[in-house]
Design a protein around this motif. Structure first.
Motif, short mmCIF file in Angstrom:
data_model
loop_
_atom_site.label_atom_id
_atom_site.label_comp_id
_atom_site.label_asym_id
_atom_site.label_seq_id
_atom_site.Cartn_x
_atom_site.Cartn_y
_atom_site.Cartn_z
N SER A 120 0.83 -1.22 0.00
CA SER A 120 0.00 0.00 0.00
C SER A 120 0.86 1.26 0.00
O SER A 120 0.51 2.26 -0.63
CB SER A 120 -0.93 0.00 1.21
N ALA A 121 1.97 1.21 0.71
CA ALA A 121 2.86 2.38 0.73
C ALA A 121 3.37 2.71 -0.67
O ALA A 121 3.41 3.88 -1.07
CB ALA A 121 4.03 2.11 1.67
N VAL A 144 0.29 3.96 -2.91
CA VAL A 144 -0.14 5.33 -2.60
C VAL A 144 0.89 6.34 -3.11
O VAL A 144 0.53 7.47 -3.48
CB VAL A 144 -0.37 5.48 -1.08
N VAL A 181 0.40 12.43 -0.24
CA VAL A 181 0.26 11.08 0.32
C VAL A 181 -0.93 11.03 1.28
O VAL A 181 -1.75 10.12 1.25
CB VAL A 181 1.56 10.63 1.02
N GLY A 237 -4.27 8.76 0.73
CA GLY A 237 -4.58 7.79 1.78
C GLY A 237 -5.91 8.06 2.46
O GLY A 237 -6.69 7.14 2.73
N THR A 238 -6.21 9.34 2.72
CA THR A 238 -7.46 9.70 3.39
C THR A 238 -8.67 9.39 2.50
O THR A 238 -9.65 8.82 2.97
CB THR A 238 -7.46 11.20 3.77
N THR A 243 -9.14 5.59 2.27
CA THR A 243 -9.62 5.04 3.54
C THR A 243 -11.08 5.41 3.77
O THR A 243 -11.89 4.56 4.21
CB THR A 243 -8.76 5.57 4.71
#
Length: 198
Positions: free
Chosen positions: A110-111, A114, A133, A137-138, A141
């Protein structure tokens, strides 16, 4: 069809009532991430058409998976391979070990996934990388947490359509810019980019 996510099955599996085409598009998008979109052209340019061997292997393995593991998991009504391992071997320690390893692998993956869109946002919008980033990610999610599997599939269908149209547009533009498919193949052969096929 209820939109409630009151049970684990509704949230994680969409109540087992999702259609084949949206789920297929969602899987396509999941396995064709931003890293693939950026990495595969670079890999092919650097090492030639050898990457096609990976693609053939992936098609064969996924075909076997579709006709063996998917029907078994569907009939057992399980939600993950972790649950299958517990049912098969009856060991909580094995399930915990596999779950921890799976989580570690997904965190690292995932890192990387993203990072690619964050770099694009940084370049296009001028946002600092950390902000880009956090934004990517936000958003990911939030729509996953709010919509469950249905939300993920809906967003993936839209993303898949954009990806397919983009890939086809770039392919046609590139081919016609150099003078047609014959010229493309001639340049690829001269550059040694199709060696596994020769």
């Amino acid at each position: 069809m209820s939109r409630k996510r009151g049970t684990r099955e509704d949230y994680l599996l969409g109540g087992r009532r999702l259609r084949v085409l949206p789920v297929t598009m969602s899987l396509f998008v999941s396995y064709t991430s931003s890293t693939s979109m950026l990495g595969m052209p670079a890999e092919t340019f650097t090492y030639g058409f050898a990457y096609v061997m990976f693609a053939v292997g992936a098609v064969v393995s996924m075909t076997i998976f579709i006709f063996t593991l998917v029907p078994m998991m569907h009939s057992l009504k399980i939600t993950s391979m972790y649950e299958y391992f517990y049912r098969r071997y009856g060991s909580w320690s094995l399930r915990l070990l596999i779950t921890v390893l799976g989580m570690l692998q997904n965190i690292l993956l995932s890192a990387i996934i993203v990072l690619a869109p964050a770099l694009s946002i940084e370049a296009a919008a001028g946002l600092p990388l950390v902000s880009s980033v956090l934004l990517v990610g936000t958003v990911g999610t939030l729509f996953t947490a709010i919509g469950g599997l249905r939300g993920v599939v809906a967003v993936d269908v839209l993303q898949g359509a954009v990806m397919v149209v983009g890939i086809i547009s770039i392919l046609f533009k590139g081919v016609f810019a150099v003078g047609g498919i014959g010229t493309v193949l001639e340049i690829a052969v001269q550059g040694g980019r199709v060696s596994p096929l020769e």
